[in-house]
Enzyme design. Structure first.
Site, short mmCIF file in Angstrom:
data_model
loop_
_atom_site.label_atom_id
_atom_site.label_comp_id
_atom_site.label_asym_id
_atom_site.label_seq_id
_atom_site.Cartn_x
_atom_site.Cartn_y
_atom_site.Cartn_z
N ARG A 146 36.10 29.80 32.29
CA ARG A 146 36.59 28.77 31.35
C ARG A 146 38.09 28.56 31.56
O ARG A 146 38.71 29.22 32.40
CB ARG A 146 36.31 29.20 29.91
CG ARG A 146 37.10 30.44 29.53
CD ARG A 146 36.73 30.94 28.15
NE ARG A 146 37.82 31.75 27.62
CZ ARG A 146 37.68 32.65 26.66
NH1 ARG A 146 36.50 32.84 26.11
NH2 ARG A 146 38.74 33.32 26.23
N ALA A 205 53.54 42.72 30.91
CA ALA A 205 52.56 42.54 31.99
C ALA A 205 52.90 41.31 32.83
O ALA A 205 52.86 41.35 34.06
CB ALA A 205 51.15 42.41 31.41
N LYS A 206 53.28 40.21 32.17
CA LYS A 206 53.55 38.97 32.91
C LYS A 206 54.86 39.05 33.69
O LYS A 206 55.00 38.39 34.74
CB LYS A 206 53.55 37.78 31.95
CG LYS A 206 52.16 37.45 31.38
CD LYS A 206 51.11 37.27 32.46
CE LYS A 206 49.88 36.51 32.01
NZ LYS A 206 48.85 36.43 33.06
N SER A 231 53.54 33.93 33.11
CA SER A 231 53.63 33.15 31.86
C SER A 231 55.10 33.00 31.49
O SER A 231 55.93 33.85 31.85
CB SER A 231 52.91 33.90 30.74
OG SER A 231 53.22 33.34 29.49
N ASP A 284 34.24 43.23 35.96
CA ASP A 284 35.46 43.55 35.21
C ASP A 284 36.51 43.85 36.27
O ASP A 284 36.41 44.86 36.98
CB ASP A 284 35.21 44.76 34.32
CG ASP A 284 36.46 45.23 33.59
OD1 ASP A 284 37.57 44.73 33.90
OD2 ASP A 284 36.33 46.11 32.72
N TYR A 332 52.01 41.77 26.52
CA TYR A 332 51.72 40.64 27.41
C TYR A 332 52.97 40.22 28.19
O TYR A 332 52.90 39.94 29.40
CB TYR A 332 51.20 39.50 26.53
CG TYR A 332 50.73 38.25 27.23
CD1 TYR A 332 49.45 38.17 27.78
CD2 TYR A 332 51.54 37.11 27.27
CE1 TYR A 332 49.01 37.00 28.38
CE2 TYR A 332 51.10 35.94 27.86
CZ TYR A 332 49.83 35.89 28.41
OH TYR A 332 49.39 34.73 29.00
N ALA A 333 54.12 40.21 27.52
CA ALA A 333 55.37 39.84 28.20
C ALA A 333 55.70 40.83 29.30
O ALA A 333 56.11 40.44 30.41
CB ALA A 333 56.52 39.78 27.18
N GLY A 369 38.58 35.24 36.30
CA GLY A 369 38.64 34.63 34.96
C GLY A 369 38.28 33.16 35.00
O GLY A 369 38.87 32.34 34.30
N ALA A 370 37.29 32.83 35.83
CA ALA A 370 37.01 31.42 36.14
C ALA A 370 35.91 30.81 35.26
O ALA A 370 35.53 29.66 35.48
CB ALA A 370 36.64 31.28 37.61
#
Ligand code: NAI
Length: 253
Positions: free
Chosen positions: A16, A157-158, A142, A63, A154-155, A13-14
């Site tokens: 940006r 996953a993190k 996160s 991907d 997301y929570a 994910g580099a």
């Protein structure tokens, strides 16, 4: 400054945001860096800027949730830059919604990038790290891992990333490989800009509102995270493993 012996690092994910800042910082620290992202062309400006400044970098389109793609990407890195000694699992997406409106697709796509992606990448690089008896894995968690409205997927996953990290630390420690997670709070990137747009406020307003609740009185920038990565992958951090470092301007955002 450099104690990296020209080792090779991979940052996912580099193209940006946080990933680009981490890639730039690791080059400054003396690493050769492979920048992985969905689109190779998207990484090229960062790679070109690194090259003009005298650093060694490579753009690879992949991907990270695709098993064969990950194997091919890592093989390309090995051929063109050398065996990877550092992996920063940074690629991520959000598909925010309140639970009652969240689709199964929103759930699965977030799990796929964060968990399957970090798993496939780590499994593909660990063989080079264990052979070299030296490695550093840094995973992006996160503050949302502690729970965040609108981010059930997301929570989860993190939070999953944190358990994954601690397990890697246990399994790989005897090979000289450490694994740690960084849990950022509010960082100014396109991801947080998109959240502001989705809820209908300007990014400036959104940042000001967040900063008012952050003990150090400001939102974070990608370099704040890059600095922490730089520490965790350094030679001297070899006794730090299985940890989650909250980089959030306070105990949590
Ligand atoms: P961003 O959205 O600016 O950049 C993410 C990058 O990941 C993009 O270049 C995107 O193309 C890439 N990517 C997405 N899916 C991919 C896939 N399947 N394969 C390869 N590349 C893929 O995000 P940002 O803000 O830089 O975040 C980086 C990491 O930090 C993410 O894991 C995010 O969850 C985490 N994070 C960010 C925070 C923030 O406030 N910005 C706070 C806490 C964690």
């Amino acid at each position: 400054m450099s104690n990296t012996n020209g080792r090779t690092a991979i940052v996912t994910g580099a193209a940006r945001g946080i990933g680009a800042a981490v890639a730039r910082r690791l080059v400054e620290d003396g690493f050769s860096v492979a920048l992985l992202d969905l689109d190779e062309a998207a990484c090229q400006p960062v790679v070109d800027a690194i090259g003009s400044a005298g650093g060694r970098a490579l753009a690879v389109g992949v991907d990270i949730s695709d098993e064969a793609g990950v194997e091919a990407a890592v093989t390309q890195v090995v051929t063109e830059l050398g065996d990877p000694a550092v992996l920063v699992n940074n690629a991520g997406i959000t598909r925010d919604n309140l639970l009652f409106k969240m689709s199964a697709d929103d759930w699965e796509s977030v799990m796929k990038v964060h968990l399957r992606g970090a798993f496939l990448m780590s499994r593909a690089v660990q063989r080079y790290m264990t052979e070299q008896r030296w490695g550093r894995i840094v995973n992006l968690s996160s503050t949302s891992a502690l729970g965040n409205r609108g981010q059930a997927n997301y929570a989860a996953a993190k939070a999953g990333i944190q358990g994954f990290t601690k397990t890697l630390a246990i399994e790989l420690g005897k090979f000289g490989v450490t694994a740690n997670a960084i849990a950022p709070g509010f960082i100014e990137t396109e991801m947080t800009a998109a959240t502001a747009a989705r809820i209908g406020v300007s990014f400036e307003e959104f940042k000001a509102h967040a900063a008012a609740q952050i003990p150090v009185g400001r939102t974070g920038n990608p370099e704040d995270i890059a600095h922490t990565v730089s520490f965790l992958v350094s030679e001297g951090a070899g006794f730090v493993s299985g940890q989650v470092i909250y980089v959030a301007g306070g105990p949590r955002a």
